[in-house]
Design a protein around this motif. Structure first.
Motif, mmCIF file in Angstrom:
data_model
loop_
_atom_site.group_PDB
_atom_site.id
_atom_site.type_symbol
_atom_site.label_atom_id
_atom_site.label_comp_id
_atom_site.label_asym_id
_atom_site.label_seq_id
_atom_site.Cartn_x
_atom_site.Cartn_y
_atom_site.Cartn_z
ATOM 1 N N GLY A 54 0.987 -1.475 -0.048
ATOM 2 C CA GLY A 54 -0.185 0.094 -0.203
ATOM 3 C C GLY A 54 0.515 1.251 -0.443
ATOM 4 O O GLY A 54 0.481 2.133 -1.264
ATOM 5 N N LEU A 55 2.169 1.139 0.918
ATOM 6 C CA LEU A 55 2.589 2.182 0.946
ATOM 7 C C LEU A 55 3.522 2.460 -0.343
ATOM 8 O O LEU A 55 3.879 3.466 -0.200
ATOM 9 N N TRP A 56 4.498 1.620 -0.569
ATOM 10 C CA TRP A 56 5.507 1.739 -2.404
ATOM 11 C C TRP A 56 4.729 0.775 -3.249
ATOM 12 O O TRP A 56 5.796 1.433 -4.643
ATOM 13 N N GLY A 57 4.082 0.043 -3.502
ATOM 14 C CA GLY A 57 3.536 -0.824 -4.176
ATOM 15 C C GLY A 57 2.353 0.012 -5.510
ATOM 16 O O GLY A 57 2.916 0.278 -6.528
ATOM 17 N N ASP A 58 1.131 0.432 -5.121
ATOM 18 C CA ASP A 58 0.138 1.172 -5.629
ATOM 19 C C ASP A 58 1.094 2.603 -5.094
ATOM 20 O O ASP A 58 1.586 3.006 -4.497
ATOM 21 N N SER A 59 -0.418 3.391 -5.605
ATOM 22 C CA SER A 59 0.057 5.495 -5.117
ATOM 23 C C SER A 59 -0.334 5.149 -4.071
ATOM 24 O O SER A 59 -0.762 4.808 -3.724
ATOM 25 N N PRO A 60 1.037 6.275 -3.345
ATOM 26 C CA PRO A 60 0.390 6.092 -1.726
ATOM 27 C C PRO A 60 -0.800 7.209 -1.320
ATOM 28 O O PRO A 60 -0.801 7.544 -1.562
ATOM 29 N N ARG A 61 -0.746 6.260 -0.448
ATOM 30 C CA ARG A 61 -2.278 6.646 -0.120
ATOM 31 C C ARG A 61 -2.606 6.694 1.606
ATOM 32 O O ARG A 61 -2.210 5.468 2.105
ATOM 33 N N PHE A 62 -3.554 7.765 2.125
ATOM 34 C CA PHE A 62 -3.826 7.486 3.878
ATOM 35 C C PHE A 62 -4.340 7.980 4.422
ATOM 36 O O PHE A 62 -4.855 8.715 3.102
ATOM 37 N N GLY A 63 -5.316 6.981 5.222
ATOM 38 C CA GLY A 63 -6.461 7.956 5.366
ATOM 39 C C GLY A 63 -6.734 7.697 6.948
ATOM 40 O O GLY A 63 -5.348 6.405 7.730
ATOM 41 N N PHE A 64 -7.906 7.146 7.253
ATOM 42 C CA PHE A 64 -8.482 6.817 8.623
ATOM 43 C C PHE A 64 -7.769 5.082 8.886
ATOM 44 O O PHE A 64 -7.175 4.833 9.595
ATOM 45 N N ALA A 65 -8.303 4.349 7.669
ATOM 46 C CA ALA A 65 -8.859 2.896 7.776
ATOM 47 C C ALA A 65 -7.236 2.405 7.676
ATOM 48 O O ALA A 65 -6.498 1.545 8.252
ATOM 49 N N PRO A 66 -6.135 2.803 7.286
ATOM 50 C CA PRO A 66 -5.011 2.715 6.615
ATOM 51 C C PRO A 66 -4.386 2.827 8.438
ATOM 52 O O PRO A 66 -3.507 1.999 8.962
ATOM 53 N N ALA A 67 -4.391 4.204 8.656
ATOM 54 C CA ALA A 67 -3.953 4.340 10.312
ATOM 55 C C ALA A 67 -4.733 3.726 11.099
ATOM 56 O O ALA A 67 -3.242 2.774 11.969
ATOM 57 N N LEU A 68 -5.739 2.776 11.036
ATOM 58 C CA LEU A 68 -6.277 1.561 12.128
ATOM 59 C C LEU A 68 -5.462 0.828 11.673
ATOM 60 O O LEU A 68 -5.108 -0.202 12.784
ATOM 61 N N SER A 69 -5.664 0.309 10.345
ATOM 62 C CA SER A 69 -4.830 -1.791 9.963
ATOM 63 C C SER A 69 -2.619 -1.281 10.873
ATOM 64 O O SER A 69 -3.027 -2.241 10.634
ATOM 65 N N MET A 70 -2.237 -0.159 10.231
ATOM 66 C CA MET A 70 -1.189 -0.276 10.744
ATOM 67 C C MET A 70 -0.889 -0.041 12.306
ATOM 68 O O MET A 70 0.090 -0.977 12.911
ATOM 69 N N THR A 71 -1.857 0.524 13.368
ATOM 70 C CA THR A 71 -2.054 0.222 14.503
ATOM 71 C C THR A 71 -2.548 -1.180 14.851
ATOM 72 O O THR A 71 -1.406 -1.766 15.620
ATOM 73 N N ALA A 72 -3.314 -1.908 13.974
ATOM 74 C CA ALA A 72 -3.489 -2.771 14.114
ATOM 75 C C ALA A 72 -2.144 -3.832 14.039
ATOM 76 O O ALA A 72 -1.293 -4.978 14.918
ATOM 77 N N TRP A 73 -0.681 -3.931 13.428
ATOM 78 C CA TRP A 73 -0.143 -4.484 12.715
ATOM 79 C C TRP A 73 0.580 -4.265 14.001
ATOM 80 O O TRP A 73 1.781 -5.175 14.341
ATOM 81 N N LEU A 74 1.161 -3.362 14.928
ATOM 82 C CA LEU A 74 1.966 -2.951 16.230
ATOM 83 C C LEU A 74 1.562 -3.020 16.843
ATOM 84 O O LEU A 74 2.722 -3.840 17.615
ATOM 85 N N VAL A 75 0.076 -3.793 17.265
ATOM 86 C CA VAL A 75 -0.490 -3.550 18.601
ATOM 87 C C VAL A 75 0.048 -5.741 18.278
ATOM 88 O O VAL A 75 -0.056 -6.430 18.952
ATOM 89 N N LEU A 76 0.010 -6.376 17.027
ATOM 90 C CA LEU A 76 0.334 -7.700 17.048
ATOM 91 C C LEU A 76 1.818 -8.015 17.028
ATOM 92 O O LEU A 76 2.209 -8.559 17.571
ATOM 93 N N THR A 77 2.541 -7.327 16.273
ATOM 94 C CA THR A 77 3.884 -7.132 16.440
ATOM 95 C C THR A 77 4.492 -6.679 18.221
ATOM 96 O O THR A 77 5.108 -7.900 18.617
ATOM 97 N N VAL A 78 3.775 -6.124 19.217
ATOM 98 C CA VAL A 78 3.857 -6.429 20.696
ATOM 99 C C VAL A 78 4.095 -7.251 21.177
ATOM 100 O O VAL A 78 4.553 -8.359 21.843
ATOM 101 N N TYR A 79 2.493 -8.094 20.571
ATOM 102 C CA TYR A 79 1.932 -9.326 21.061
ATOM 103 C C TYR A 79 3.040 -10.568 21.049
ATOM 104 O O TYR A 79 3.083 -11.364 21.420
#
Length: 265
Positions: A54-79
């Motif tokens: 999403g950040l490097w393959g397609d044209s970069p986009r950002f919004g509320f849903a990508p922010a929540l998706s990255m947040t979920a991934w970081l929480v899983l990393t901590v877990y």
């Protein structure tokens, strides 16, 4: 909704990640510990691939849903890290549901393209904000585990958390402290470099107001913990209030702009 903007590879990776998350979420009780862990790791890797594409393959986009998706991934990393220290920690089904919902939401609402004229420092500012979201979301997960463990102890049952209650409490406030530091850095960067980052100076919009309210809430929580020894349910309620305000600050305001009003800014 901008479903047509997603490439076939983005669709494939997202659906694969959501399906991988569904395994430990739906049938965790029937899986062994190793199988459930492996399924969650596979989902985490696929989720990471979705974020990278999403950040490097397609044209970069950002919004509320990508922010929540990255947040979920970081929480899983901590877990994943904590699983190495506390193998009996049990939060797979909840995190799997969170991950699946976040990755699918980002497919439906991929956000808006990042401006080509944006400052080179904008990715760093966004990274600070997302890291702050991730650490404070991890604090919320630990607070929930702490509340659940305390309830089971009061009922004379097995706490089911896999981590001693006092350890959960210490971890919760460590995540709050680290997230507060990053939140402070994010706000200072937005205030000091706002014009170079976004092409406009700091303004008192909904995002700024909710961000400052969340900062004051977390500052009060940490001060109360340090000065008065706050703990237990009252401290958890303050943490939840600060997290809710922070969620409204960016994800909430962007949801209104992108989905309700159909605007990019």
């Amino acid at each position: 909704m901008i479903l047509s903007g997603a490439s076939p590879l983005s669709w494939l990776l997202t659906l694969a990640a959501a399906a991988a998350y569904a395994v430990p979420a739906a049938i965790a009780a029937r899986l062994g510990v190793a199988a459930a862990r492996n399924a969650l790791v596979a989902a985490w890797l696929l989720h990471g691939a979705v974020l990278v594409w999403g950040l490097w393959g397609d044209s970069p986009r950002f919004g509320f849903a990508p922010a929540l998706s990255m947040t979920a991934w970081l929480v899983l990393t901590v877990y994943a890290v904590e699983q190495q220290l506390f193998p009996r920690m049990r939060a797979r089904w909840m995190l799997a549901i969170f991950g699946a919902a976040a990755v699918l939401l980002a497919l439906v609402f991929p956000g808006t393209p990042l401006p080509q004229t944006a400052s080179a420092w904008l990715p760093l500012h966004l990274a600070l904000g997302i890291a702050c979201y991730g650490l404070l979301a991890a604090a919320v997960v630990h607070a929930w585990l702490m509340t659940r463990a305390e309830h089971h102890i009061r009922q004379g049952e097995d706490p089911h958390s896999g981590i001693p209650l006092l350890t959960l409490e210490r971890l919760t406030f460590r995540f709050v402290g680290a997230g507060f530091v990053l939140l402070t850095a994010t706000l200072l960067a937005g205030w000091w470099f706002g014009e170079s980052l976004y092409g406009k100076a700091w303004r008192w919009d909904h995002k700024a107001v909710f961000s400052l309210l969340s900062w004051l809430t977390f500052a009060t929580l940490l001060l109360g913990r340090w000065r008065f020894g706050w703990r237990g349910r009252n401290a958890v309620r303050v943490l939840y209030a600060g997290a809710a305000l922070l969620l409204l600050a960016y994800a909430g305001s962007r949801f209104v702009l992108e989905v309700v009003l159909g605007r990019s800014a």
